[in-house]
Design a protein around this motif. Structure first.
Motif: not given
Length: 271
Positions: A150-155, A157-164, A211-213
């Motif tokens: 999912e996109e990580l806002p306000e981080t 120019d662009e950011a994606v955070s992936i949980a697995y 973990i995500k936080e």
């Protein structure tokens, strides 16, 4: 036995980026026939687009001690371990790992920088392509269980955070790990945060939300400090250019000519 397992995990989770240098050669030819073409203006070589980052800081310096203590309890060493890079101006990484009783945490912060090249694209464009490559590396690996991006806002120019999740074997035993990768592009640089947690000796597996936080907060702090360093360098460059203008101006009529020459070159070299 637990600590042996943790060192094996460190080797599995540490990412050492290997920079790829692209060389582009330019050639020109001249005609000795003495024709009028010899006097025709030559087209200038394309000028690479300016980039925000001309070099990279030490990634181990981009996190506060408090953040490291919260994210990786009992980190050893506390200041992180710099991972080997063949070209630290283009790539660098730092690893923290710690075992708090039976709770293991591992954190890797990797930096990758791209120059502009007229033949392959601007630094920002190349960094954007690398961000997608880092995302695909996780989502396209069948060994990773149920990756969710999912996109990580306000981080940046662009950011994606992936949980697995992933299962790894160490010393003949299998262990489940919660994993999070956060990839952020800021200008021509990419920050990749890999965070991993596990419970050994029957201890609980850490929750996916925690973990995500922790990974998201870490990535945001790294990017904030990285951008702040670039802003400081830009301010220093502007101060240097202003000083050169003042010195040239003191020569009276020659000041305007000096401002177009020496101070202009200073501004380019600092950008």
């Amino acid at each position: 036995m637990v600590r042996k397992a943790s060192r094996r995990v460190v080797r599995l989770t540490a990412l050492a980026a290997v920079p790829v240098l692209l060389a582009v050669g330019c050639s020109s030819s001249s005609d000795d026939s003495g024709s009028e073409e010899d006097n025709a203006p030559q087209s200038a070589a394309p000028t690479p687009e300016p980039v925000r980052f001309a070099e990279l800081p030490e990634p181990c310096s981009l996190l506060s001690g408090d953040t490291v203590e919260n994210v990786v309890p009992e980190a050893d060493p506390e200041n992180g371990q710099a991972l080997e890079s063949s070209n630290t101006s283009a790539s660098a990484a730092c690893l923290w790992s710690g075992l708090d009783e039976y709770q293991f945490r591992s954190l890797t912060v990797s930096l990758r920088r791209f120059d502009s090249d007229p033949a392959v694209g601007s630094g920002d464009e190349r960094a954007g392509a690398y961000l997608q490559q880092m995302v695909d590396e996780i989502t396209g690996d069948e060994d990773n269980h149920e990756p969710t991006a999912e996109e990580l806002p306000e981080t940046g120019d662009e950011a994606v955070s992936i949980a697995y999740a992933v299962t790894k074997e160490a010393d003949g035993d299998e262990h489940d790990y919660r994993q999070q990768r956060v990839v952020v592009r800021t200008g021509n640089a990419v920050v990749t945060v890999d965070y991993s947690g596990a419970g050994f000796q029957g201890d609980d597996l850490p929750g996916a939300g925690g973990i995500k936080e922790a990974a998201d907060i870490t990535a945001q702090e790294v990017v904030t400090n990285l951008d702040a360093g670039a802003a400081d360098e830009g301010a220093d460059g502007a101060d240097g250019a202003d000083g050169a203008d003042d010195e040239d101006g003191g020569d009276g009529g020659d000041g305007a000519d000096g401002g177009d020459g020496e101070s202009g070159e200073d501004g380019k070299s600092d950008s």
